[in-house]
Write a protein that holds these residues in place. Structure first.
Motif, mmCIF file in Angstrom:
data_model
loop_
_atom_site.group_PDB
_atom_site.id
_atom_site.type_symbol
_atom_site.label_atom_id
_atom_site.label_comp_id
_atom_site.label_asym_id
_atom_site.label_seq_id
_atom_site.Cartn_x
_atom_site.Cartn_y
_atom_site.Cartn_z
ATOM 1 N N THR A 1 0.842 -1.371 0.088
ATOM 2 C CA THR A 1 -0.169 0.069 -0.078
ATOM 3 C C THR A 1 0.863 1.082 0.130
ATOM 4 O O THR A 1 0.675 2.202 -0.630
ATOM 5 N N SER A 2 1.936 1.228 0.910
ATOM 6 C CA SER A 2 2.782 2.518 0.882
ATOM 7 C C SER A 2 3.548 2.698 -0.416
ATOM 8 O O SER A 2 3.753 3.787 -0.804
ATOM 9 N N ALA A 3 3.801 1.689 -0.996
ATOM 10 C CA ALA A 3 4.591 1.487 -2.340
ATOM 11 C C ALA A 3 3.713 2.116 -3.516
ATOM 12 O O ALA A 3 4.064 3.057 -4.400
ATOM 13 N N LEU A 4 2.369 2.043 -3.330
ATOM 14 C CA LEU A 4 1.409 2.511 -4.411
ATOM 15 C C LEU A 4 1.268 4.045 -3.865
ATOM 16 O O LEU A 4 0.959 4.872 -4.889
ATOM 17 N N MET A 5 1.225 4.407 -2.667
ATOM 18 C CA MET A 5 1.338 5.808 -2.478
ATOM 19 C C MET A 5 2.348 6.414 -2.789
ATOM 20 O O MET A 5 2.400 7.596 -3.300
ATOM 21 N N LEU A 6 3.447 5.853 -2.767
ATOM 22 C CA LEU A 6 4.685 6.676 -3.098
ATOM 23 C C LEU A 6 4.800 6.690 -4.486
ATOM 24 O O LEU A 6 5.030 8.016 -5.070
ATOM 25 N N SER A 7 4.389 5.965 -5.463
ATOM 26 C CA SER A 7 4.111 6.111 -6.954
ATOM 27 C C SER A 7 3.177 7.111 -7.264
ATOM 28 O O SER A 7 3.438 7.806 -8.274
ATOM 29 N N PHE B 1 10.292 -6.139 -1.651
ATOM 30 C CA PHE B 1 11.190 -5.679 -2.899
ATOM 31 C C PHE B 1 10.459 -4.479 -3.605
ATOM 32 O O PHE B 1 11.066 -4.026 -4.694
ATOM 33 N N VAL B 2 9.441 -4.119 -3.154
ATOM 34 C CA VAL B 2 8.959 -2.844 -3.879
ATOM 35 C C VAL B 2 9.241 -1.486 -3.320
ATOM 36 O O VAL B 2 9.557 -0.748 -4.041
ATOM 37 N N LEU B 3 9.195 -1.386 -2.002
ATOM 38 C CA LEU B 3 9.313 0.023 -1.410
ATOM 39 C C LEU B 3 10.800 0.570 -1.497
ATOM 40 O O LEU B 3 11.150 1.520 -1.934
ATOM 41 N N PRO B 4 11.887 -0.428 -1.335
ATOM 42 C CA PRO B 4 13.287 0.267 -1.375
ATOM 43 C C PRO B 4 13.420 1.127 -2.804
ATOM 44 O O PRO B 4 14.082 2.202 -2.847
ATOM 45 N N ASN B 5 13.222 0.487 -3.943
ATOM 46 C CA ASN B 5 13.435 1.587 -5.358
ATOM 47 C C ASN B 5 12.416 2.771 -5.291
ATOM 48 O O ASN B 5 12.710 3.904 -5.979
ATOM 49 N N GLU B 6 11.060 2.431 -4.857
ATOM 50 C CA GLU B 6 10.469 3.421 -4.914
ATOM 51 C C GLU B 6 10.877 4.486 -4.006
ATOM 52 O O GLU B 6 10.583 5.883 -4.272
ATOM 53 N N ALA B 7 11.413 4.173 -2.823
ATOM 54 C CA ALA B 7 11.862 5.220 -1.801
ATOM 55 C C ALA B 7 12.954 6.051 -2.551
ATOM 56 O O ALA B 7 13.230 7.223 -2.160
ATOM 57 N N LEU B 8 13.879 5.307 -3.259
ATOM 58 C CA LEU B 8 14.915 5.857 -3.745
ATOM 59 C C LEU B 8 14.720 6.840 -4.911
ATOM 60 O O LEU B 8 15.161 7.899 -5.101
ATOM 61 N N ALA B 9 13.480 6.657 -5.861
ATOM 62 C CA ALA B 9 13.215 7.340 -6.711
ATOM 63 C C ALA B 9 12.530 8.659 -6.211
ATOM 64 O O ALA B 9 12.685 9.656 -7.004
#
Length: 279
Positions: A14-20, A78-86
């Motif tokens: 869910t957090s990854a989708l919010m970041l995106s 494996f979703v959030l680390p690249n989202e957070a970096l981007a």
């Protein structure tokens, strides 16, 4: 410094989708200097084991002498680390191998760079039911990751074990022919953090588990019924950062992760070979 961000899988997604959805900064963080110490802060995201443990060693033993201090955030998927970096929330991440990173860059358009491989975590197949592949019945159900970069690793292991034939670089579980899959295995695709939980599922006969989840689940490759070869393995884990990174501490961190001290720490901490230093 260490920020423990242990996120359950559903919340992580869910957090990854919010970041995106929110997008991210157009400029990578430049790195703050602590006025009291003069050290450059490097915010780095990592899987808990082995990556965060390796980073903690760097922070405790090596970072200050190199002029940096680490702010470590742990991610359980494996979703959030690249989202957070981007998005610019972190300066670098350390959790993935090059084939996975390349797939993510192609799929999501990330503008990332990376260092050389730091360590390898062999991909392995486990079974609660069968001690060897010879005892796994025809038509068995095999749990395998749904991302292409790691799925091919599992198919290659099955080929090396004589269970599949003529696996190609672009092969996947949906494209396998009867000739390639003579034993008629069925495949259950899922995210790696889910697969490790499927080991105790009676519907699953064999499960391929990613290296970091092998460690967090308390498994050991010595108990696997098949493990991929290390020699010539292209799946060494590495440090990644944005192409517009201006934090000088990121390169210092990458240098430390390739140091003899880190290689010795890895060998001492995981002597059974679950984590192997080198690219």
């Amino acid at each position: 410094m260490r920020n423990l961000l242990k996120i359950p899988t559903i919340l992580a997604i869910t957090s990854a989708l919010m970041l995106s959805a929110c997008g991210g900064d157009s400029t990578a963080p430049s790195g703050d200097t602590d006025p009291s110490s003069g050290l450059i802060t490097v915010r780095v995201g990592a899987s808990p084991v082995p990556h965060a443990r390796i980073l903690e060693f760097v922070q405790d033993e090596l970072a200050a002498d190199a002029g940096i201090v680490l702010d470590i955030t742990e991610f359980d998927d494996f979703v959030l680390p690249n989202e957070a970096l981007a998005s610019g929330e972190i300066d670098a991440n350390y959790f993935q191998h090059l084939p996975y990173l390349k797939d993510q860059i192609e799929e999501k358009g990330y503008e990332f760079e990376h260092g050389k491989g730091i360590h390898i975590e062999p991909y392995a197949a486990f079974s609660r039911k069968y001690p060897t592949f010879a005892e796994v019945p025809d038509g068995a159900t095999i749990a395998i990751t749904n991302d292409a970069a790691n799925q091919i690793r599992g198919l290659r292991v099955l080929e090396a074990e004589g269970q599949l034939k003529d696996v190609q670089d672009d092969s996947n579980v949906l494209s396998l022919t009867a000739e390639q899959n003579p034993r008629g295995f069925k495949f259950s695709e899922n995210q790696p953090e889910i697969i490790v939980q499927q080991l105790d599922d009676p519907a699953i006969d064999v499960a391929f588990v990613n290296g970091n989840f092998i460690l967090t689940a308390g498994l050991n490759t010595d108990d696997a019924i098949a493990t991929e070869e290390v020699e010539g393995n292209p799946n060494a884990n590495l440090l990644a950062w944005r192409t517009d990174n201006t934090n000088e501490g990121v390169q210092k961190l990458d240098d430390l992760l390739h140091s003899d001290e880190v290689a010795a720490f890895i060998k001492e901490t995981w002597p059974s070979g679950d984590v192997i230093a080198g690219s």
